[in-house]
Design an enzyme around this catalytic site. Structure first.
Site, PDB file in Angstrom:
ATOM      1  N   HIS A  58       7.815   1.243   2.218  1.00 32.42           N
ATOM      2  CA  HIS A  58       6.849   1.836   2.268  1.00 32.42           C
ATOM      3  C   HIS A  58       5.640   0.679   2.799  1.00 32.42           C
ATOM      4  O   HIS A  58       5.103  -0.184   2.440  1.00 32.42           O
ATOM      5  CB  HIS A  58       6.053   1.307   0.614  1.00 32.42           C
ATOM      6  CG  HIS A  58       5.112   1.991   0.028  1.00 32.42           C
ATOM      7  ND1 HIS A  58       5.083   2.707  -1.125  1.00 32.42           N
ATOM      8  CD2 HIS A  58       3.692   2.327   0.720  1.00 32.42           C
ATOM      9  CE1 HIS A  58       3.906   3.296  -1.561  1.00 32.42           C
ATOM     10  NE2 HIS A  58       3.060   3.016  -0.258  1.00 32.42           N
ATOM     11  N   HIS A  60       1.967   1.297   5.119  1.00 36.44           N
ATOM     12  CA  HIS A  60       1.154   1.936   5.946  1.00 36.44           C
ATOM     13  C   HIS A  60       0.600   1.320   7.389  1.00 36.44           C
ATOM     14  O   HIS A  60       0.125   0.153   7.562  1.00 36.44           O
ATOM     15  CB  HIS A  60      -0.327   1.776   5.034  1.00 36.44           C
ATOM     16  CG  HIS A  60      -0.022   2.490   3.609  1.00 36.44           C
ATOM     17  ND1 HIS A  60      -0.152   3.998   3.608  1.00 36.44           N
ATOM     18  CD2 HIS A  60       0.199   1.892   2.601  1.00 36.44           C
ATOM     19  CE1 HIS A  60       0.148   4.445   2.289  1.00 36.44           C
ATOM     20  NE2 HIS A  60       0.514   3.059   1.629  1.00 36.44           N
ATOM     21  N   ASN A  92       0.007   9.140   5.219  1.00 42.46           N
ATOM     22  CA  ASN A  92      -1.641   9.360   4.898  1.00 42.46           C
ATOM     23  C   ASN A  92      -2.366   8.565   6.354  1.00 42.46           C
ATOM     24  O   ASN A  92      -3.179   7.911   6.004  1.00 42.46           O
ATOM     25  CB  ASN A  92      -2.115   8.697   3.628  1.00 42.46           C
ATOM     26  CG  ASN A  92      -1.972   7.211   3.634  1.00 42.46           C
ATOM     27  OD1 ASN A  92      -1.042   6.748   4.185  1.00 42.46           O
ATOM     28  ND2 ASN A  92      -2.469   6.408   2.592  1.00 42.46           N
ATOM     29  N   ASP A 152       2.093   9.632  -0.665  1.00 39.35           N
ATOM     30  CA  ASP A 152       1.226   8.423  -1.286  1.00 39.35           C
ATOM     31  C   ASP A 152      -0.131   8.087  -0.833  1.00 39.35           C
ATOM     32  O   ASP A 152      -0.559   8.596   0.213  1.00 39.35           O
ATOM     33  CB  ASP A 152       2.250   7.306  -0.708  1.00 39.35           C
ATOM     34  CG  ASP A 152       1.804   5.948  -1.235  1.00 39.35           C
ATOM     35  OD1 ASP A 152       1.852   5.917  -2.363  1.00 39.35           O
ATOM     36  OD2 ASP A 152       1.338   5.190  -0.458  1.00 39.35           O
ATOM     37  N   HIS A 179       4.016   8.925  -5.610  1.00 43.90           N
ATOM     38  CA  HIS A 179       2.768   7.854  -6.056  1.00 43.90           C
ATOM     39  C   HIS A 179       2.570   8.594  -7.364  1.00 43.90           C
ATOM     40  O   HIS A 179       1.830   9.567  -7.636  1.00 43.90           O
ATOM     41  CB  HIS A 179       1.839   8.070  -5.013  1.00 43.90           C
ATOM     42  CG  HIS A 179       0.472   7.291  -5.477  1.00 43.90           C
ATOM     43  ND1 HIS A 179       0.066   6.136  -4.821  1.00 43.90           N
ATOM     44  CD2 HIS A 179      -0.245   7.568  -6.430  1.00 43.90           C
ATOM     45  CE1 HIS A 179      -0.946   5.766  -5.442  1.00 43.90           C
ATOM     46  NE2 HIS A 179      -1.147   6.656  -6.428  1.00 43.90           N
ATOM     47  N   ASN A 278      -3.871   0.012  -5.710  1.00 38.85           N
ATOM     48  CA  ASN A 278      -3.382   1.248  -6.379  1.00 38.85           C
ATOM     49  C   ASN A 278      -1.824   1.504  -6.315  1.00 38.85           C
ATOM     50  O   ASN A 278      -1.380   1.485  -5.100  1.00 38.85           O
ATOM     51  CB  ASN A 278      -4.107   2.439  -5.974  1.00 38.85           C
ATOM     52  CG  ASN A 278      -4.156   3.482  -6.918  1.00 38.85           C
ATOM     53  OD1 ASN A 278      -3.572   3.205  -8.142  1.00 38.85           O
ATOM     54  ND2 ASN A 278      -4.330   4.684  -6.317  1.00 38.85           N
ATOM     55  N   ASP A 305       4.186  -1.704   0.213  1.00 40.70           N
ATOM     56  CA  ASP A 305       2.892  -1.230   0.291  1.00 40.70           C
ATOM     57  C   ASP A 305       2.052  -1.907   0.967  1.00 40.70           C
ATOM     58  O   ASP A 305       0.842  -2.173   0.565  1.00 40.70           O
ATOM     59  CB  ASP A 305       2.524  -0.947  -1.045  1.00 40.70           C
ATOM     60  CG  ASP A 305       1.467   0.251  -1.345  1.00 40.70           C
ATOM     61  OD1 ASP A 305       1.044   0.752  -0.378  1.00 40.70           O
ATOM     62  OD2 ASP A 305       1.042   0.406  -2.442  1.00 40.70           O
ATOM     63  N   HIS A 309      -6.905  -2.749   5.600  1.00 33.52           N
ATOM     64  CA  HIS A 309      -8.114  -2.137   5.364  1.00 33.52           C
ATOM     65  C   HIS A 309      -8.927  -3.029   6.307  1.00 33.52           C
ATOM     66  O   HIS A 309      -8.751  -4.352   6.418  1.00 33.52           O
ATOM     67  CB  HIS A 309      -8.599  -2.223   4.333  1.00 33.52           C
ATOM     68  CG  HIS A 309      -7.860  -1.037   3.430  1.00 33.52           C
ATOM     69  ND1 HIS A 309      -7.971  -0.022   3.522  1.00 33.52           N
ATOM     70  CD2 HIS A 309      -7.129  -1.312   2.275  1.00 33.52           C
ATOM     71  CE1 HIS A 309      -7.313   0.965   2.760  1.00 33.52           C
ATOM     72  NE2 HIS A 309      -6.742   0.222   1.783  1.00 33.52           N
TER      73      HIS A 309
HETATM   74 ZN   LIG Z   1       0.904   4.722  -3.551  1.00 33.12          ZN
END
Ligand SMILES: [Zn+2]
Length: 429
Positions: A58, A60, A92, A152, A179, A278, A305, A309
């Site tokens: 997981h 990003h 995403n 997700d 998710h 989250n 996760d 940002h």
């Molecule tokens: Zn998530």
């Protein structure tokens, strides 16, 4: 120079041995003399523990679309520094990874960086909108060979769509990574719903919003006979449902993040948005239940996760801040710091490499560094103590909740397909 001779390393915590890395594989293990290792670069690994290269289910990576926050290359470098040799990149992005074209683009960028294997995750629904299934088959058949699908960031909340997705991926033994968040129960939510949210006056995200979806989805997975994976499990109640489902023989796996193993909702007390995430940080008793579940095996894997940002999206008022934290470079240290006594090195290898590799279907990863296996491994100094400084992260983002915190155990060297990506704690390129 050709290859590496690693001297005196403790493979998954066992007695010291030597490893010869050549042509992308562990060519030999045991007592290795200088003549057998002619031309190899010698690495003194006295006191270091070798683990199979870590695998993150997981991550990003933000590319395409938000290259100001992260790129495939910068995220891959952060991963290598954290001891990873493979990461699964969440869908995403912008555009969303819901077509063969986008997943192949991410996959290709990963190959170009060549620091870890970047395995794209495909979206379940078009544009993550939760209305129509994405081209799951086309993504599975693409060069990226997608096996995990996830919306997700959003929950696949429509039960009929979730059922169809499970039916679809069953044909090629794919998995839907959910998710779990019933959106009607979390409208406007800012943090865990409980005594701390009441005190701070922030709208709450109740545990039941996660648990209701997991309960529904394990039943759907049983009905369909397909594989379900539950992302970032965060509550004690979710653990109970997963335990029940596994006893019943339902094909479900689950992950927990390092931050949910360590931090609680009390971290929100000063409204510092670095702790906004989250699902949200929960209570002390949830943390205890998650740790116990990971040790017991009810939760199968640790996943970061990692959610980078840009500064303006994070350093603002709590209500406006984006949820998420970076975590690739700190994950192993957090797990060692919190759970080495209970898990041992073997348990850590299981939950951070072997099992996630199996869930993701990554055949080149998750193998202990013994003769004949692919040379994807990381060498850890279990005695090292270091202080987290987000300014020094290889990530393009700085949103680490551990700034200034002292952690135990550090990644010293990482090898990916036999080549060094990290030497002496520094990225090689
Ligand atoms: Zn998530």
């Amino acid at each position: 120079m050709s290859g590496f001779l690693i001297k005196g390393v403790r493979v998954v915590g066992a007695e010291p041995t030597d490893l010869l890395l050549r042509d992308g594989v562990i060519a030999a293990a045991g007592k290795i003399g200088a003549s057998a290792a002619k031309g190899a670069e010698v690495i003194d690994a006295d006191g270091l523990v070798a683990l199979p290269g870590l695998v993150d289910l997981h991550t990003h990576l933000r590319e395409p679309g938000r290259e100001d926050a992260e790129t495939v290359d910068s995220g891959s470098r952060a991963a290598a520094l954290g001891g990873y040799t493979a990461v699964c990149a969440m869908a995403n992005t912008s555009p969303v990874a819901d077509t063969a074209g986008v997943v192949e683009q991410v996959w290709r960028l990963g190959r170009e960086s060549n620091l870890v294997d970047v395995q794209p995750i495909g979206a379940v629904t078009l544009g993550l909108a939760g209305e129509r299934l994405a081209e799951l088959g086309a993504m599975a058949e693409s060069a990226a060979r997608v096996r995990i699908f996830s919306d997700d960031g959003h929950c696949v909340s429509d039960p009929r769509l979730m059922r169809r997705a499970l039916e679809y991926v069953k044909a090629f033994d794919g998995v839907i990574a959910q998710h779990a968040e019933e959106p009607r129960l979390t409208e406007g939510a800012q943090m865990h719903e409980g005594v701390v949210s009441a005190r701070l006056g922030l709208p709450g995200w109740p545990a039941v919003a996660e648990e209701a979806i997991i309960a529904r989805d394990v039943l759907l997975a049983e009905h369909v006979g397909a594989r379900l994976h539950v992302c970032h499990v965060s509550t004690a109640g979710s653990v109970e449902i997963l335990r029940w489902a596994k006893r019943r023989g339902i094909r479900v796996t689950a992950e927990v993040t390092p931050h949910h193993l360590l931090l609680t909702d009390e971290a929100a007390r000063d409204y510092d948005p670095v702790f906004k995430v989250n699902p949200p940080l929960r209570t002390r008793s949830d943390v205890q239940a998650l740790r116990a579940a990971l040790v017991e095996g009810v939760i199968d894997a640790v996943a970061t996760d990692h959610a980078p940002h840009a500064v303006q999206d994070k350093e603002c008022e709590w209500g406006y801040a984006r949820p998420g934290m970076i975590g690739l470079e700190t994950a192993l240290s957090i797990v060692v710091t919190t759970l080495l006594d209970e898990l041992g090195w073997d348990g850590i290898a299981e939950r951070m490499s072997r099992t996630p590799a199996r869930i993701a279907g990554l055949a080149e990863h998750g193998h202990d560094p013994v003769a004949g296996q692919p040379a994807n491994l990381t060498l850890v100094d279990p005695a090292a103590r270091w202080t987290v400084d987000p300014a020094r992260s290889a990530s393009r983002s700085r949103n680490s909740p551990y700034a200034g915190q002292e952690l135990t155990a550090a990644v010293v060297h990482t090898f990916f397909r036999g080549g060094a990506t990290v030497l002496d704690g520094k990225a090689v390129r």
